[in-house]
Scaffold this active site. Structure first.
Site, mmCIF file in Angstrom:
data_model
loop_
_atom_site.group_PDB
_atom_site.id
_atom_site.type_symbol
_atom_site.label_atom_id
_atom_site.label_comp_id
_atom_site.label_asym_id
_atom_site.label_seq_id
_atom_site.Cartn_x
_atom_site.Cartn_y
_atom_site.Cartn_z
ATOM 1 N N CYS A 2 13.247 -0.277 -12.560
ATOM 2 C CA CYS A 2 12.433 0.334 -13.624
ATOM 3 C C CYS A 2 11.735 -0.708 -14.489
ATOM 4 O O CYS A 2 12.278 -1.776 -14.752
ATOM 5 C CB CYS A 2 13.316 1.183 -14.521
ATOM 6 S SG CYS A 2 14.384 2.310 -13.639
ATOM 7 N N ARG A 27 7.802 -4.464 -9.452
ATOM 8 C CA ARG A 27 9.253 -4.286 -9.515
ATOM 9 C C ARG A 27 9.729 -3.139 -8.631
ATOM 10 O O ARG A 27 10.920 -3.026 -8.355
ATOM 11 C CB ARG A 27 9.671 -3.996 -10.968
ATOM 12 C CG ARG A 27 9.611 -5.199 -11.860
ATOM 13 C CD ARG A 27 9.820 -4.810 -13.300
ATOM 14 N NE ARG A 27 11.138 -4.260 -13.575
ATOM 15 C CZ ARG A 27 12.144 -4.942 -14.079
ATOM 16 N NH1 ARG A 27 12.015 -6.213 -14.339
ATOM 17 N NH2 ARG A 27 13.298 -4.361 -14.335
ATOM 18 N N TRP A 74 12.650 3.940 -11.074
ATOM 19 C CA TRP A 74 13.211 3.806 -9.731
ATOM 20 C C TRP A 74 14.431 4.721 -9.736
ATOM 21 O O TRP A 74 15.408 4.444 -10.440
ATOM 22 C CB TRP A 74 13.608 2.357 -9.514
ATOM 23 C CG TRP A 74 13.823 1.946 -8.094
ATOM 24 C CD1 TRP A 74 12.871 1.844 -7.128
ATOM 25 C CD2 TRP A 74 15.055 1.539 -7.496
ATOM 26 N NE1 TRP A 74 13.444 1.382 -5.968
ATOM 27 C CE2 TRP A 74 14.778 1.202 -6.160
ATOM 28 C CE3 TRP A 74 16.358 1.423 -7.956
ATOM 29 C CZ2 TRP A 74 15.760 0.762 -5.283
ATOM 30 C CZ3 TRP A 74 17.339 0.990 -7.091
ATOM 31 C CH2 TRP A 74 17.029 0.664 -5.765
ATOM 32 N N ASN A 100 16.283 1.625 -18.758
ATOM 33 C CA ASN A 100 16.690 0.985 -17.499
ATOM 34 C C ASN A 100 18.203 0.959 -17.476
ATOM 35 O O ASN A 100 18.811 0.541 -18.459
ATOM 36 C CB ASN A 100 16.237 -0.481 -17.451
ATOM 37 C CG ASN A 100 14.778 -0.605 -17.115
ATOM 38 O OD1 ASN A 100 14.134 0.382 -16.801
ATOM 39 N ND2 ASN A 100 14.272 -1.816 -17.188
ATOM 40 N N GLY A 101 18.797 1.329 -16.376
ATOM 41 C CA GLY A 101 20.252 1.274 -16.280
ATOM 42 C C GLY A 101 20.822 2.637 -15.926
ATOM 43 O O GLY A 101 20.079 3.585 -15.639
ATOM 44 N N GLU A 486 16.506 -15.258 7.128
ATOM 45 C CA GLU A 486 15.394 -15.024 6.214
ATOM 46 C C GLU A 486 14.172 -14.476 6.971
ATOM 47 O O GLU A 486 13.493 -13.571 6.487
ATOM 48 C CB GLU A 486 15.053 -16.328 5.470
ATOM 49 C CG GLU A 486 13.825 -16.284 4.589
ATOM 50 C CD GLU A 486 13.844 -15.239 3.485
ATOM 51 O OE1 GLU A 486 14.882 -14.593 3.277
ATOM 52 O OE2 GLU A 486 12.800 -15.047 2.850
ATOM 53 N N LYS A 490 12.462 -10.911 6.090
ATOM 54 C CA LYS A 490 11.038 -10.750 5.742
ATOM 55 C C LYS A 490 10.407 -9.685 6.622
ATOM 56 O O LYS A 490 9.676 -8.838 6.144
ATOM 57 C CB LYS A 490 10.250 -12.067 5.908
ATOM 58 C CG LYS A 490 10.441 -13.115 4.854
ATOM 59 C CD LYS A 490 9.859 -12.799 3.500
ATOM 60 C CE LYS A 490 10.830 -12.107 2.592
ATOM 61 N NZ LYS A 490 11.861 -12.830 1.941
ATOM 62 N N GLU A 493 11.844 -5.978 5.880
ATOM 63 C CA GLU A 493 11.595 -5.341 4.594
ATOM 64 C C GLU A 493 10.138 -4.937 4.382
ATOM 65 O O GLU A 493 9.876 -3.987 3.660
ATOM 66 C CB GLU A 493 12.106 -6.193 3.425
ATOM 67 C CG GLU A 493 11.389 -7.486 3.208
ATOM 68 C CD GLU A 493 11.998 -8.311 2.083
ATOM 69 O OE1 GLU A 493 12.671 -7.759 1.209
ATOM 70 O OE2 GLU A 493 11.782 -9.533 2.090
ATOM 71 N N HIS A 509 27.947 -13.855 22.403
ATOM 72 C CA HIS A 509 29.133 -13.067 22.050
ATOM 73 C C HIS A 509 28.774 -11.621 21.695
ATOM 74 O O HIS A 509 29.545 -10.951 21.016
ATOM 75 C CB HIS A 509 29.870 -13.736 20.877
ATOM 76 C CG HIS A 509 30.346 -15.108 21.210
ATOM 77 N ND1 HIS A 509 31.387 -15.343 22.079
ATOM 78 C CD2 HIS A 509 29.894 -16.329 20.838
ATOM 79 C CE1 HIS A 509 31.580 -16.643 22.214
ATOM 80 N NE2 HIS A 509 30.675 -17.269 21.470
ATOM 81 N N LYS A 608 11.829 -5.272 -7.072
ATOM 82 C CA LYS A 608 11.730 -6.722 -7.220
ATOM 83 C C LYS A 608 12.945 -7.278 -7.949
ATOM 84 O O LYS A 608 13.368 -8.399 -7.703
ATOM 85 C CB LYS A 608 10.445 -7.056 -7.987
ATOM 86 C CG LYS A 608 10.183 -8.555 -8.127
ATOM 87 C CD LYS A 608 9.876 -9.189 -6.781
ATOM 88 C CE LYS A 608 9.675 -10.687 -6.857
ATOM 89 N NZ LYS A 608 9.801 -11.304 -5.527
HETATM 90 C C1 F6R Z 1 13.831 -10.326 -0.248
HETATM 91 C C2 F6R Z 1 14.123 -10.248 -1.655
HETATM 92 C C3 F6R Z 1 15.502 -9.897 -2.093
HETATM 93 C C4 F6R Z 1 15.896 -10.789 -3.266
HETATM 94 C C5 F6R Z 1 17.250 -10.357 -3.837
HETATM 95 C C6 F6R Z 1 17.709 -11.269 -4.964
HETATM 96 O O1 F6R Z 1 12.519 -10.704 -0.011
HETATM 97 O O2 F6R Z 1 13.261 -10.462 -2.464
HETATM 98 O O3 F6R Z 1 16.402 -9.993 -1.051
HETATM 99 O O4 F6R Z 1 15.950 -12.109 -2.811
HETATM 100 O O5 F6R Z 1 17.149 -9.044 -4.318
HETATM 101 O O6 F6R Z 1 16.813 -11.255 -6.020
HETATM 102 P P1 F6R Z 1 16.798 -12.397 -7.116
HETATM 103 O O7 F6R Z 1 16.401 -13.655 -6.453
HETATM 104 O O8 F6R Z 1 15.809 -11.928 -8.130
HETATM 105 O O9 F6R Z 1 18.193 -12.498 -7.673
#
Ligand code: F6R
Length: 613
Positions: A2, A27, A74, A100-101, A486, A490, A493, A509, A608
């Protein structure tokens, strides 16, 4: 997660709120709304879906006035509909809230209020906040005291902003725990409130961050910060150096694309002022790392979530290799539940782009509780993870808006490398020549990144070949094993293609059973110490009919002769190779997702900044 925006001052709040919400879109959200005080009453506009729908609604039925509050939601409690979108009004429509929360005791509070005759208008936990405030006002309390009572009743972690038609000269806000920040932007005869700096960055660079269990009474000319118990606090005013332009897309189609291409600059800035190439030394004063502390450390726990955790995995390898000190990567959501063996001879090092990830903050708290020194590597300036750490390295990337993290992955890789060199130096276990060589290698990093970025047209061709696949496996070994994770993250997602990262040696395995001509396998095989092992992995995939996409060092004819597609990277010292090998995977994921016509910057269901557990 949010987003919150608030405004009080002489301007019409509506455009300030809509503009601020626009800057928080990254976000992630599924509904949005604004509330403005107009002619002695509160007007609310809310919609499900994108902010553009809210803008249309406001165009059709305009509202103007001040103060005002806005929100992108959200969904946690109640489906994403206009009815459940924030802001929420109290029953008499005189008080309004954005939040938020999660109100953890909301069922109990809702039952109590319902029994007292309150009729709820939404399915949200948030509405209990505003109904409680109205109840306390009805008992004779003013807005500030009614809010204070309410803040003390609700359980959980929250960022809350409230205003009342009966006290139009103020907005009341609070931060309780780690449900995301509340930042107050100081203007001239006007003030701003937001969950994140980008929302208010164009108006002011002077800000106050609310700490946990603080509330603020904000008028157009004054900001009063208090504890929940009513004790006045002298706040620290921070000057934010982010340039508003850094949060614009500019010539790029998406923020993610812009941020991938910004890595040459962000990596240059990461080194600036921290590397003395002449002396062959690293300086990280923000970390407050003394020789005494460096020599006392027996173990480092790196803790983080998602992409940041994969950066941490690389960090573990670097620290163990360069410092010869035990180092574990602990996923932050597991850390505090695993009863970790942490004491005052340990360091807990958190990595976080947002600095507000609830699990990461909780892991830091677990480390602090057990007596460890707490460090962080954080991008969002002034965020909680930066403030609560004893020493904090600031990623020099500028705001990262695209939900999928890119430049905030490569910057901490370099930070961790520098940290390892500094630590080894202070512990006296790094021969001079080795230290100089390690430091000297850093000068190559921006240029190496730039060379990979220039290969985007080739990567696009590979993306075209892969855009319709259903699954994809990513394999890597050693320091490039986290890059397999990673790369898979990418891709999945933003393109919604099922992708899995695997340590290459584990393929036999289990995952080998999946390999046939429908299974593309991305093999990260630069010329690092694990190169030969990766070659045999590629052969095994080919023997089973799989399609191999190799990340390989320029001139590696052997890999080229085996692989179906090659993503070339320049020759690079192996300890820095993850910075280089990840970039083609970022570009490949980005191009596949755009070819599939997807919303790259705001993938479905993702936020985000994940401020709930
Ligand atoms: C993937 C991504 C998430 C963040 C994770 C941690 O592209 O962005 O996996 O890396 O939510 O977020 P932060 O770094 O803000 O603690």
């Amino acid at each position: 997660m949010c987003g919150i925006v608030g405004y009080i001052g002489p301007r019409d709040a509506t455009p300030v709120l809509l503009n601020g919400l626009k800057r928080l879109e990254y976000r992630g959200y599924d509904s949005a709304g604004v509330a403005v005080l107009t002619d002695g009453h509160i007007e609310v506009r809310r919609t499900a879906g994108k902010l553009s729908r809210l803008v249309e609604l406001v165009d059709q039925t305009p509202l103007s006035g001040s103060p005002g509050i806005g929100h992108t939601r959200w969904a946690t409690h109640g489906v994403p509909t206009a009815r459940n979108a924030h802001p929420h009004l109290s029953a008499n429509a005189r008080v309004v809230v954005v939040h938020n929360g999660i109100v953890e005791n909301f069922l109990e509070l809702r039952d109590e209020l319902t029994a007292e005759g309150v009729i709820f208008q939404s399915d949200t936990d948030t509405e209990t906040i505003v109904q409680l405030v109205e109840k306390h006002q009805a008992a004779g309390l003013d807005l500030v005291e009614a809010a204070r009572q309410t803040f003390q009743t609700i359980q959980g972690a929250h960022g809350i902003v409230l205003m009342s038609a009966d006290e139009p000269d103020k907005i009341v806000c609070a931060r309780i725990g780690n449900a995301g920040g509340v930042v107050i932007g100081l203007g001239q005869g006007e003030n701003f409130i937001a969950s994140d700096i980008p929302a208010i960055m164009e108006h002011t660079q002077q800000v106050i961050f609310l700490e946990s269990h603080q509330m603020a009474i904000v008028t157009s000319s004054h900001v009063q910060i208090e504890t929940m118990a009513g004790k006045s606090i002298q706040p620290k005013i921070h000057t934010i150096s982010f340039d508003a332009a850094a949060a614009e897309k500019g010539e790029y189609q998406h923020f993610m694309q812009k941020e991938i291409h910004e890595q040459v600059r962000s990596l240059t800035d990461t080194l600036a002022g921290r590397v003395d190439f002449q002396a062959g030394r690293i300086r990280l004063p923000e970390l407050k790392l003394t020789t005494e502390l460096a020599q006392k450390i027996r173990k480092i726990y790196i803790t983080a979530c998602g992409t940041a955790a994969y950066a941490g995995m690389v960090g573990k390898i670097l620290i163990e290799k360069i410092v010869r000190l035990p180092c574990e990567l602990e996923i932050a959501s597991e850390f505090r539940y695993s009863d970790p063996i942490v004491d005052e001879n340990c360091v807990v090092l958190a990595i976080s782009q947002s600095g507000e990830t609830a699990d990461t903050l909780a892991a830091m708290e677990e480390g602090r509780r057990k007596g460890a020194a707490i460090w962080s590597i954080v991008n969002a300036i002034g965020s909680q993870a930066m403030r609560v750490a004893q020493g904090s390295l600031s990623m020099q990337t500028g705001p990262e808006i695209g939900v999928a993290s890119t430049k905030a992955f490569t910057a901490p890789l370099v930070d961790l490398y520098m940290l390892a060199v500094l630590l080894a130096d202070l512990r006296g276990n790094l021969p001079d020549a080795d230290r100089r060589a390690l430091v000297s290698d850093l000068r190559l990093v921006p240029q190496l990144a730039s060379r990979v970025l220039n290969t985007e047209p080739e990567i696009k061709k590979v993306a075209r070949a892969l855009k319709n696949v259903r699954d994809c496996l990513f394999l890597g070994r050693g320091i490039n094993m986290p890059i397999a994770y990673e790369g898979a993250l990418k891709l999945k997602e933003i393109s919604y293609i099922h992708a899995e990262g695997y340590p290459a040696g584990e393929m036999k395995h289990g995952p080998i059973a999946l390999i046939d001509r429908h299974m593309p396998v991305v093999c990260i095989a630069p010329q690092d110490p694990w190169h030969e092992k990766m070659l045999s992995q590629i052969q095994q995939v080919k023997a089973r009919g799989g399609t191999v996409i190799a990340v390989a060092t320029e001139g590696d004819e052997l890999v080229a002769s085996l692989a179906d597609h090659v993503l070339w990277v320049p020759k690079c010292p192996w300890m820095l190779s993850p910075v280089v090998t990840v970039i083609p995977l970022q570009l490949m994921a980005y191009n596949i997702a755009t070819l599939r016509g997807l919303d790259v910057d705001q993938p479905r269901n993702l936020a985000k900044s994940v401020t709930v557990e």
